[in-house]
Design a protein around this motif. Structure first.
Motif, PDB file in Angstrom:
ATOM      1  N   GLN A  40     -27.955 -20.289  30.921  1.00  0.00           N
ATOM      2  CA  GLN A  40     -26.738 -21.243  30.370  1.00  0.00           C
ATOM      3  C   GLN A  40     -26.446 -20.353  29.280  1.00  0.00           C
TER       4      GLN A  40
ATOM      5  N   LYS B  40     -23.283 -18.013  28.622  1.00  0.00           N
ATOM      6  CA  LYS B  40     -22.544 -18.243  27.269  1.00  0.00           C
ATOM      7  C   LYS B  40     -22.204 -17.891  26.591  1.00  0.00           C
TER       8      LYS B  40
ATOM      9  N   HIS C 169     -19.426 -15.407  27.572  1.00  0.00           N
ATOM     10  CA  HIS C 169     -18.448 -15.449  27.177  1.00  0.00           C
ATOM     11  C   HIS C 169     -17.680 -15.481  26.046  1.00  0.00           C
TER      12      HIS C 169
END
Ligand code: GDP
Length: 293
Positions: free
Chosen positions: A72, A76, A79
């Motif tokens: 994760q 992130k 992103h």
């Protein structure tokens, strides 16, 4: 737009998120998938490489591997880096002298977008004025005239048979003087490719007009030549922003990321259809969400 990229990234992210433990080789695999997805979406080779490197460096530097949810964390970071490339939202500069120069290749959508912008400005309570300076594609002048008429926006057209762009620009500036205040949108000529004739012509026009905004209108479906096209325009006339057109089509979308990255200039609007009201203010955060699914 971006749907193939989104699907492929989702696959890579799902794998990453699913990993309880993560190793450097897992990261390398995931990065390879992400890299391929970006390249297949026509994101420029170097832009892709830099993006992947930035994610890798941060992932290792932030000791992501030791965290509870490494997958994760990497998603992130990706992103964040993508948002960095997309940049922040930027308003149209409507300060003096209120002159917007539209530049771009033939067929990119300059004439249509000039009219769309006039329509958008009108809705903002401004007074747009359209100026046809595309002497290279005579139909563009008529096209702008028709669109202006539909919108109730004054259009300045070159004298019949005019072939000298400097003379046409001077005449347009004289016309503008008589019009009083308003936001002038100059629709310039394009070419099939960025050649010397186009660049020297644009330079002359730019030096006379002294615009506060020079917007590069580009087709979102531009492939790997996106970087070369954007850099040449930027080096020659210093663009202040981008308008990506035809985002309603099946363009893979890489040109938006590549042109944004190579010029460092914000995408200000996107074209999402042929109609005059199909122009949207660009929201980088929403675009990042869209790409990341
Ligand atoms: P110019 O040569 O740069 O002035 O390009 P035009 O304004 O004549 O546009 C070329 C073609 O692209 C026209 O058929 C336009 O209707 C179309 N076009 C422009 N913007 C968009 C858009 O955002 N979406 C779609 N689907 N078509 C567009």
């Amino acid at each position: 737009m971006f749907s193939a990229l989104t699907d492929k990234l989702e696959d890579a992210f799902r794998k990453l998120r699913g990993l309880g433990k993560i190793s450097e080789s897992n990261i390398a695999d995931a990065m390879r998938e992400i890299r391929l997805a970006l390249l297949e979406a026509d994101v420029d080779f170097k832009v892709t490489k830099d993006l992947i490197e930035a994610v890798k460096t941060r992932a290792l530097g932030e000791e992501v591997l030791k965290t509870v949810t490494p997958g994760q964390q990497i998603v992130k970071i990706f992103h964040d880096e993508l948002e960095k490339i997309l940049g922040s939202a930027a308003d149209l500069d409507l300060g003096p002298p209120q002159r917007i120069l539209m530049v771009g290749l033939n067929g990119a959508g300059k004439t249509t977008t000039s009219a769309k912008l006039a329509n958008w400005l009108k809705k903002q309570g401004k007074r747009p004025l359209l100026i046809a300076l595309d002497l290279y594609r005579p139909a563009a002048v008529t096209q702008l005239q028709v669109l202006g008429q539909q919108l109730g926006v004054p259009v300045c057209v070159p004298a019949a048979g005019e072939t000298d762009v400097v003379r046409a620009t001077r005449a347009a500036l004289a016309w503008l003087e008589q019009q009083g205040s308003g936001v002038a949108i100059f629709d310039t000529a394009g070419r099939q490719e960025v050649d010397e004739a186009l660049l020297s012509e644009l330079k002359k026009v730019r030096d006379l007009v002294k615009p506060n905004e020079t917007l590069l209108v580009a087709d979102a479906a531009t492939g790997q030549q996106a970087v070369a096209v954007a850099s040449k325009f930027h080096e020659t006339v210093t663009i202040t922003g981008l308008i990506m057109t035809k985002l309603d089509g099946d363009a893979r979308g890489g040109a938006l990321l590549s042109m944004r990255q190579v010029t460092g200039r914000p995408v200000k609007f996107i074209g999402v259809g042929e109609k005059v009201d199909q122009l949207e203010v660009f929201h980088p955060d929403r675009m990042a969400q869209r790409i990341l699914g």
